[in-house]
Design an enzyme around this catalytic site. Structure first.
Site, PDB file in Angstrom:
ATOM      1  CG  HIS A 182      44.413  39.049  47.428  1.00 49.51           C
ATOM      2  ND1 HIS A 182      43.423  38.102  47.388  1.00 49.51           N
ATOM      3  CD2 HIS A 182      44.335  39.712  46.253  1.00 49.51           C
ATOM      4  CE1 HIS A 182      42.788  38.187  46.220  1.00 49.51           C
ATOM      5  NE2 HIS A 182      43.320  39.165  45.524  1.00 49.51           N
ATOM      6  CE  LYS A 627      45.296  25.622  45.701  1.00 49.83           C
ATOM      7  NZ  LYS A 627      44.036  25.072  45.191  1.00 49.83           N
TER       8      LYS A 627
END
Length: 982
Positions: A182, A627
């Site tokens: 990532h 999120k």
């Protein structure tokens, strides 16, 4: 870079201190919550010594390489930062900022590198100190440490769990860390290699040494630190998928290939009824339950750089590294096993294996083990050549046929082990041989299982094109797949699964997307045939929202030849397990219903039973749910989803395997893995656990072999404890907590989500604030990953990936993803309560305090939040807020953040009745040491961002390339200082 009364030279560059620093506080800086500071302060001297030593080395290197002026500049900044942290005088803080603003030319880069490398070196020293403490505990005869395998086994036995039950669980268990690439891994492999050398030198310094030996080691240390200083910290080009594959493989060479067999060996010895004696046979290899997984090369979700070629490369490179290890170990065994039949007997099976090896040298006529190993080496080399197309390591001296399967190799090694044990040879090469035997059972010929992952909307488009291009050739009627409702889609897909005829045609030129998806699946089929089925086992469906999202993957597997055609017998291991990934809050809420519908389909249930051994995996996304809904709502939704999934699977007699998409930061499910596993709802582990290891956390946990061994031990120990501890009492207690406290949690979750979304999604201009007040744009320009930071171009929060979202908040020291909304939620519950809540505020406060002390789920949540709040710094965050040009927007957003931060701190103090980390003063002290070295990096980052953006506005680009490079250096340093920040 350390204050120490025996400097290496006249250099007085001191960049570490042990001082009480008021006001600003912090959080654990490594995955183990810093074992070094869990102990009493009088045992911290070895750590202090190592940090001082490394600091002195770095100071000498800087003075030699950069000169006295640069050295003095850095030292002045350091002293100012330390003085502020010591006394808390705002004048020192202002002076520090002013001095940072005066930096020009190449000085910002030198300052960023100096403070960054000191933090890197501190991390090395802390990791080494953890290893030292564990060894000291063992030498002192102390009881087993919490989280260790020994503690887990002893605890289970005390609760009436016998060895047979533990072995039975292990025979069906799956514990699999999954490495992912990532865009938060900011360290280069070159620097990590130097880190390992420095750590090794620190270990050597602990021996009893002569003055000359100590001098040589100190020179070697300075040499390694000089290498670090003279090695480029940043990449000039963005990482490719091939680079990410190689980076991950470096951890196998340094850690996994050697450490995982040792973890098995430790556990086998703990389960052995009798102490292992030199000439008694070692415990047989355990059934493989701890294995490694990877997304690198197979994770296509949002990464256009991953395709069939990268999957093929990942599988090939994994096999290459594995066979290099096998060949090296077999060669070493050949050197060690020199037993002669003139002196000792050997089993007939061993003699037959030696005769079949093809070595007819008269010099080894009486050395059957060596002759057998020469044959094994030759067969391994032939296998490697067959599978990889390369000649690896030393050429075999005799011709041989390749092994068909890892089992055949394991059988040959077992012959050697049995003969040694039967003829007084058990102590000879015990560790190497048993380690190799265990490695073969774990790693096979594939090394690690590579998952496939793709977004459901891509599968949807691919199926739509396949149907459209087939026209009315599908049972005489055309299918407009995108126009169908969910029920019609399910019906069409089930019909396709029942038909043997293909949907795709080799004579049709499909779109690039469709051709690529089919090619990946065909590459997976080829990889499984080549390296074994374990090479690729799962196909993960991101953004799973409906039942058809899962059926689409089965249809595509049928097209690629991965699953048996209709009418043929489904064999064990047939096809890839379709794994839903529930990421958003609504998806988590729908997840149990979707899985019930999935398992109720007869054709799916048959596949789960026959191909998957009555096991079905479900992945939960921590970062996207955070999120989407904020910290509390994400955690509560995940918890509820897990409980509901347990009920769904239990009712259908299917084993549930949870795959936790956790990151390093608390907002992404980070924190202590051990505590997180133990805090899972009863029944959710049951010997089955997969979890992602991402970003900076990979190097924090696995760069050092001993630290990596400890972390793997934590995962196994927590899985055993969570799975085998008496469940009736745990389930009863959990049910009582849910019945009593679920209304309060739901009330607070709803309020927290409203507060969070009110800021992030409903505040006009919030996206502008975020892109201005964090280094997100600069992070996107940093060459730290092959995957783009956003799904689409533009400045929209919805399109931003959850990982750089959290990373950006960590860089500006707000850590918003790990606490925002909690204060308002707790305060509202105390003031108004939920339906059925205690009537008085005092009673509601007592309830929340009871939850904080007695309910593992809520206690862990608060503990993680406390660490994040301790790490955050509103004073520094205010400097980032000043980067927002619109004053009204700045005051509105940062004002809301500041108010919620204060509210959350107040509510946490109210529930815990103490200050942040007051129950762990050692941890707080260690963090305070770091802040004097992170603060200058933050202030420098703010100043450089101002310059960079101003230059971009003037010229459309930055004429001085040193400025963006210095920004990237500060990103690296802050990430090193915070460690679990991705």
């Amino acid at each position: 870079m350390a204050a120490y009364n025996a400097p290496v030279s006249n250099c007085q560059f001191r960049l570490t201190h042990i001082l009480p620093i008021p006001q600003r506080q912090g959080a654990p800086t490594d995955p183990f919550q810093m074992n070094a500071i869990r102990q009493q302060s009088d045992s911290a001297e070895p750590l202090r010594h190592d940090i001082r030593l490394l600091g002195r080395c770095l100071g000498e290197v800087i003075q030699a390489c950069e000169g006295k002026r640069v050295y003095d500049t850095i030292e002045t900044l350091r002293r100012t930062a330390v003085r502020f942290r010591r006394a808390g005088d705002p004048a020192d803080d202002k002076l520090l900022q002013a001095r940072v603003k005066q930096l020009r030319g190449n000085d910002p880069n030198s300052v960023a590198r100096a403070f960054s490398y000191f933090l890197h070196l501190s991390n090395i020293a802390e990791d080494r100190d953890q290893n030292r403490r564990q060894r000291d505990r063992a030498l002192a005869g102390a009881g087993p440490e919490r989280g260790s395998l020994r503690q887990a086994i002893e605890s289970l036995k005390a609760q009436g769990v016998n060895n047979a039950r533990i072995r039975r669980l292990l025979s069906e268990a799956c514990v699999m860390p999954v490495l992912t690439a990532h865009p938060t891994e900011v360290q280069r492999k070159s620097t990590l290699d130097v880190h390992r050398e420095i750590s090794s030198l620190l270990v050597q310094r602990e021996r009893e040494l002569t003055a000359d030996e100590l001098s040589e080691l100190d020179l070697a240390l300075i040499g390694q630190v000089a290498t670090l200083w003279q090695t480029r910290m940043l990449r000039y080009t963005r990482l490719t998928v091939a680079d990410e594959i190689e980076n991950a493989l470096s951890y196998y060479r340094s850690t996994f290939l050697n450490v995982i067999p040792r973890v098995y060996g430790d556990l086998a010895r703990l389960l052995n009824r009798e102490p292992v004696k030199p000439f008694t046979p070692p415990p047989p290899p355990l059934e493989p339950f701890l294995r490694m997984g990877s997304w690198i090369g197979g994770d296509r979700d949002g990464n256009p750089n991953v395709d069939a070629a990268t999957l093929e490369r990942a599988l090939l490179r994994q096999a290459t590294v594995l066979f290099e290890h096998y060949l090296q170990e077999v060669h070493a065994l050949g050197a060690e096993l020199s037993a002669s039949t003139l002196l000792i007997e050997a089993d007939p099976a061993l003699l037959a294996l030696a005769d079949a090896g093809g070595d007819d040298s008269p010099h080894r006529r009486d050395e059957p083990y060596r002759r057998a190993l020469i044959g094994i080496y030759a067969r391994l080399a032939a296998t490697a050549r067959h599978l990889t197309g390369q000649e690896l390591a030393r050429r075999a001296t005799v011709p041989a046929a390749p092994y068909d399967t890892p089992d055949a190799l394991a059988a040959d090694l077992a012959v050697i082990a049995a003969s040694l044990s039967a003829h007084h040879g058990a102590p000879i090469a015990r560790l190497r041989l048993s380690g190799l035997q265990q490695a073969v059972t774990v790693f096979g010929f594939h090394l690690a299982t590579v998952d496939l992952r793709q977004s459901s909307d891509v599968h949807e488009r691919v199926l739509a094109e396949l149907f459209a291009r087939a026209g009315d050739g599908i049972d005489g009627q055309a299918v407009d797949y995108l126009a169908l409702d969910e029920a019609a889609r399910v019906a069409v897909l089930r019909r396709e699964l029942a038909h043997a005829r293909p949907l795709a045609s080799p004579w049709i030129a499909y779109s690039e997307e469709t051709a690529s998806e089919l090619a990946v699946l065909r590459a997976a089929a080829a990889g499984r045939a080549r390296y074994g089925r374990q090479a690729v086992l799962q196909s993960i469906v991101s953004h799973t929202e409906t039942l058809s999202d899962l059926l689409e993957v089965l249809v595509l597997q049928k097209e690629a030849g991965l699953i048996a055609p209709p009418g043929e017998t489904i064999a064990p291991g047939d096809g890839l397990m379709v794994v839903p990934l529930f990421e958003t809050i609504p998806d988590l809420q729908r997840g149990p219903e979707i899985m019930a519908a999935w398992l109720d389909l007869p054709e799916v249930r048959q596949r789960v039973r026959l191909a998957q051994g009555d096991t079905q995996e479900v992945m939960l996304g921590y970062s996207d749910s955070n999120k989407d809904g904020g910290f509390l709502t994400s955690n509560w939704s995940l918890y509820q989803a897990e409980r509901a999934l347990v009920d769904v699977f239990s009712a259908r007699s299917v084993r549930l395997r949870m795959f936790h998409g956790r990151g390093g930061s608390v907002g992404r499910g980070g924190g202590s893995s051990y505590d997180a596993i133990l805090a899972q709802p009863p029944g959710t582990v049951a010997g089955q656990l997969r979890l992602t290891e991402q970003g900076e956390v990979i190097q924090s946990k696995y760069k050092d072999a001993e630290v990596g061994r400890w972390h793997l031990e934590l995962l196994v120990a927590a899985t055993l404890e969570s799975s085998l501890a008496p469940q009736a009492a745990a389930t009863s207690a959990e049910d009582a907590h849910m019945q009593q406290h679920a209304p309060a949690m739901s009330f607070m979750s709803e309020l927290a989500q409203r507060t969070y979304r009110g800021l992030v999604y409903d505040t006009p201009g919030f996206a502008d604030y975020f892109f201005a007040a964090t280094p997100i744009s600069e992070i996107a320009g940093l060459n730290i990953g092959s995957r783009p930071a956003s799904r689409k171009k533009g400045q929209h929060i919805e399109d931003l990936r959850a990982i750089p979202w959290g990373f950006s908040w960590a860089q500006c020291r707000l850590m918003l993803t790990g606490w925002y909304g909690m204060g308002s939620a707790i305060e509202a519950y105390l003031e108004t309560g939920a339906q059925g809540a205690p009537r008085s505020r005092r009673a509601r406060l007592a309830q929340l305090r009871e939850m904080a002390s007695d309910w593992p789920a809520f206690r862990t949540l608060l503990s993680n939040m406390e660490m994040v709040l301790a790490k955050s710094d509103l004073a520094i965050a205010a400097g980032y807020a000043q980067l927002v040009p619109r004053r009204g927007l700045r005051e509105r957003v940062f004002g809301a953040i500041t108010a919620e931060h204060g509210r959350t701190l107040a509510m946490l103090r109210l529930l815990t009745r103490r200050e942040l980390l007051a129950d762990n003063p050692g941890l707080m002290a260690s963090l305070r040491e770091r802040f004097a070295y992170i603060d200058p990096l933050n202030y420098l980052q703010i100043e450089l961002i101002k310059r960079h953006r101003a230059a971009q506005r003037r010229a459309g680009d930055d004429a001085d390339i040193r400025v963006p490079r210095a920004i990237h250096l500060t990103i690296n340093g802050i990430a090193a200082g915070l460690r679990n920040s991705d």
